[in-house]
Design a protein around this motif. Sequence first.
Motif, PDB file in Angstrom:
ATOM      1  N   ALA A 183       3.400   8.783  13.613  1.00 59.68           N
ATOM      2  CA  ALA A 183       4.463   7.869  13.503  1.00 59.68           C
ATOM      3  C   ALA A 183       4.136   6.506  14.398  1.00 59.68           C
ATOM      4  O   ALA A 183       4.401   5.405  13.869  1.00 59.68           O
ATOM      5  N   GLN A 184       3.449   6.899  15.186  1.00 58.71           N
ATOM      6  CA  GLN A 184       2.979   5.751  16.375  1.00 58.71           C
ATOM      7  C   GLN A 184       1.904   4.913  15.887  1.00 58.71           C
ATOM      8  O   GLN A 184       1.742   4.061  16.274  1.00 58.71           O
ATOM      9  N   LEU A 185       1.001   5.738  15.272  1.00 57.69           N
ATOM     10  CA  LEU A 185      -0.467   5.376  15.149  1.00 57.69           C
ATOM     11  C   LEU A 185      -0.587   4.655  13.779  1.00 57.69           C
ATOM     12  O   LEU A 185      -1.404   3.718  13.512  1.00 57.69           O
ATOM     13  N   VAL A 186      -0.070   5.605  12.820  1.00 59.21           N
ATOM     14  CA  VAL A 186      -0.272   5.186  11.297  1.00 59.21           C
ATOM     15  C   VAL A 186       0.058   3.595  10.846  1.00 59.21           C
ATOM     16  O   VAL A 186      -0.509   2.743  10.342  1.00 59.21           O
ATOM     17  N   PRO A 187       1.191   3.104  11.521  1.00 58.48           N
ATOM     18  CA  PRO A 187       1.450   1.776  11.309  1.00 58.48           C
ATOM     19  C   PRO A 187       0.581   0.500  11.837  1.00 58.48           C
ATOM     20  O   PRO A 187       0.350  -0.432  11.685  1.00 58.48           O
ATOM     21  N   ILE A 188       0.063   1.111  13.158  1.00 61.78           N
ATOM     22  CA  ILE A 188      -0.977   0.392  13.877  1.00 61.78           C
ATOM     23  C   ILE A 188      -2.405   0.278  12.995  1.00 61.78           C
ATOM     24  O   ILE A 188      -2.934  -1.001  12.846  1.00 61.78           O
ATOM     25  N   PHE A 189      -2.640   1.399  12.260  1.00 64.77           N
ATOM     26  CA  PHE A 189      -3.859   1.539  11.409  1.00 64.77           C
ATOM     27  C   PHE A 189      -3.713   0.455  10.200  1.00 64.77           C
ATOM     28  O   PHE A 189      -4.393  -0.245   9.902  1.00 64.77           O
ATOM     29  N   ASN A 190      -2.307   0.616   9.789  1.00 61.60           N
ATOM     30  CA  ASN A 190      -1.999  -0.309   8.682  1.00 61.60           C
ATOM     31  C   ASN A 190      -2.230  -2.035   8.813  1.00 61.60           C
ATOM     32  O   ASN A 190      -2.581  -2.616   8.114  1.00 61.60           O
ATOM     33  N   LYS A 191      -1.530  -2.165  10.325  1.00 59.78           N
ATOM     34  CA  LYS A 191      -1.676  -3.506  10.786  1.00 59.78           C
ATOM     35  C   LYS A 191      -3.031  -4.115  10.713  1.00 59.78           C
ATOM     36  O   LYS A 191      -3.381  -5.046  10.374  1.00 59.78           O
ATOM     37  N   MET A 192      -3.982  -3.245  11.324  1.00 64.43           N
ATOM     38  CA  MET A 192      -5.307  -3.665  11.307  1.00 64.43           C
ATOM     39  C   MET A 192      -6.061  -3.606  10.302  1.00 64.43           C
ATOM     40  O   MET A 192      -6.677  -4.603  10.038  1.00 64.43           O
ATOM     41  N   ALA A 193      -5.973  -2.660   9.500  1.00 58.02           N
ATOM     42  CA  ALA A 193      -6.321  -2.892   7.962  1.00 58.02           C
ATOM     43  C   ALA A 193      -6.025  -4.222   7.105  1.00 58.02           C
ATOM     44  O   ALA A 193      -6.657  -4.833   6.536  1.00 58.02           O
ATOM     45  N   ASN A 194      -4.642  -4.477   7.333  1.00 52.94           N
ATOM     46  CA  ASN A 194      -4.028  -5.832   6.680  1.00 52.94           C
ATOM     47  C   ASN A 194      -4.698  -7.081   6.927  1.00 52.94           C
ATOM     48  O   ASN A 194      -4.871  -7.998   6.335  1.00 52.94           O
ATOM     49  N   VAL A 195      -5.297  -7.183   8.425  1.00 49.38           N
ATOM     50  CA  VAL A 195      -5.710  -8.203   8.822  1.00 49.38           C
ATOM     51  C   VAL A 195      -7.372  -8.547   8.445  1.00 49.38           C
ATOM     52  O   VAL A 195      -7.985  -9.379   9.034  1.00 49.38           O
ATOM     53  N   SER A 196      -7.943  -7.162   8.102  1.00 50.51           N
ATOM     54  CA  SER A 196      -9.497  -7.340   7.962  1.00 50.51           C
ATOM     55  C   SER A 196      -9.900  -7.270   6.445  1.00 50.51           C
ATOM     56  O   SER A 196      -9.210  -6.253   5.617  1.00 50.51           O
ATOM     57  N   ASN A 197     -10.527  -7.976   6.025  1.00 50.08           N
ATOM     58  CA  ASN A 197     -10.950  -8.005   4.258  1.00 50.08           C
ATOM     59  C   ASN A 197     -11.963  -6.969   4.258  1.00 50.08           C
ATOM     60  O   ASN A 197     -12.340  -6.368   3.036  1.00 50.08           O
ATOM     61  N   ASN A 198     -12.394  -6.169   5.318  1.00 52.23           N
ATOM     62  CA  ASN A 198     -13.473  -5.173   5.311  1.00 52.23           C
ATOM     63  C   ASN A 198     -13.058  -3.845   5.577  1.00 52.23           C
ATOM     64  O   ASN A 198     -13.698  -2.740   5.433  1.00 52.23           O
ATOM     65  N   ILE A 199     -11.621  -3.505   5.624  1.00 49.40           N
ATOM     66  CA  ILE A 199     -11.112  -2.345   5.755  1.00 49.40           C
ATOM     67  C   ILE A 199      -9.838  -2.040   4.821  1.00 49.40           C
ATOM     68  O   ILE A 199      -9.076  -2.823   4.663  1.00 49.40           O
ATOM     69  N   GLU A 200     -10.013  -0.832   4.149  1.00 47.65           N
ATOM     70  CA  GLU A 200      -8.879  -0.488   3.349  1.00 47.65           C
ATOM     71  C   GLU A 200      -8.369   0.948   3.828  1.00 47.65           C
ATOM     72  O   GLU A 200      -8.966   1.772   4.002  1.00 47.65           O
ATOM     73  N   LEU A 201      -6.949   0.856   3.906  1.00 47.09           N
ATOM     74  CA  LEU A 201      -6.533   2.088   4.581  1.00 47.09           C
ATOM     75  C   LEU A 201      -5.902   3.031   3.398  1.00 47.09           C
ATOM     76  O   LEU A 201      -5.356   2.464   2.514  1.00 47.09           O
ATOM     77  N   LYS A 202      -6.442   4.398   3.305  1.00 47.36           N
ATOM     78  CA  LYS A 202      -5.925   5.179   2.662  1.00 47.36           C
ATOM     79  C   LYS A 202      -5.333   6.576   3.357  1.00 47.36           C
ATOM     80  O   LYS A 202      -5.893   6.848   4.609  1.00 47.36           O
ATOM     81  N   LEU A 203      -4.365   7.163   2.994  1.00 48.30           N
ATOM     82  CA  LEU A 203      -3.790   8.374   3.595  1.00 48.30           C
ATOM     83  C   LEU A 203      -3.677   9.620   2.726  1.00 48.30           C
ATOM     84  O   LEU A 203      -3.400   9.336   1.598  1.00 48.30           O
ATOM     85  N   LEU A 204      -3.706  10.519   3.450  1.00 44.07           N
ATOM     86  CA  LEU A 204      -3.689  12.022   2.800  1.00 44.07           C
ATOM     87  C   LEU A 204      -2.664  12.802   3.685  1.00 44.07           C
ATOM     88  O   LEU A 204      -2.520  12.760   4.647  1.00 44.07           O
TER      89      LEU A 204
END
Length: 208
Positions: A89-110
């Motif tokens: 809960a603390q970390l996945v939103p950070i992953f999402n924000k970082m992916a959103n500001v990069s054209n080279n990273i796409e976040l996927k969750l399982l």
Amino acid sequence: MKTIIAQSFLNAFSYSEYRNIISQLIQQGKSTGDEQSNDLLHYSKLNETRMNRLDKTIHVGIESLQELNLLKYQYYWLVLTEGWCGDAAQLVPIFNKMANVSNNIELKLLFRDENKPLMDLFLTNGSRSIPKLIILEKETLQLKGTWGPRPEGATKLIKSYKQQYGVIDNTAKTELQLWYLHDKGLSTQNELTTLMHHLEQLEHNTRK
């Protein structure tokens, strides 16, 4: 390994899909994962509130933003997680924000419990610890690196507490959440941008 990664990837969700699934289950009085209990439902509700807050308050730092903008290759960040997990809960939103500001990273969750063969390839000290971030080359799904389940400072806090008291109890969990609150996601951002910079260098040398 490559086959398991490819098969698991077919089950992956976007961040918004992940959040919606958790919300729908909570409305049904359920948590994600194989186990169901009042405690897990309570944690899921608490974590949804945390994620809502972090979605509004977490910002990618200038240095991390600059590093992410320097990426030359395309990646998936494939994350094993569950809605009841406090660290996730603390970390996945950070992953999402970082992916959103990069054209080279796409976040996927399982969801971990639905993808145990994949999870068992990425154990931490023999444990199915989450969140686990798996970095894949986008075109080939080739494994490039991993991160998780916690930033170094949080890992040290829990390790020290367990050495002192022999157990991870509610006090330890509270101290961990306070650590995340004070850190504001900076440690995670710094560790991940450092890792991505290292992977970029390796990839560049490989492609020379």
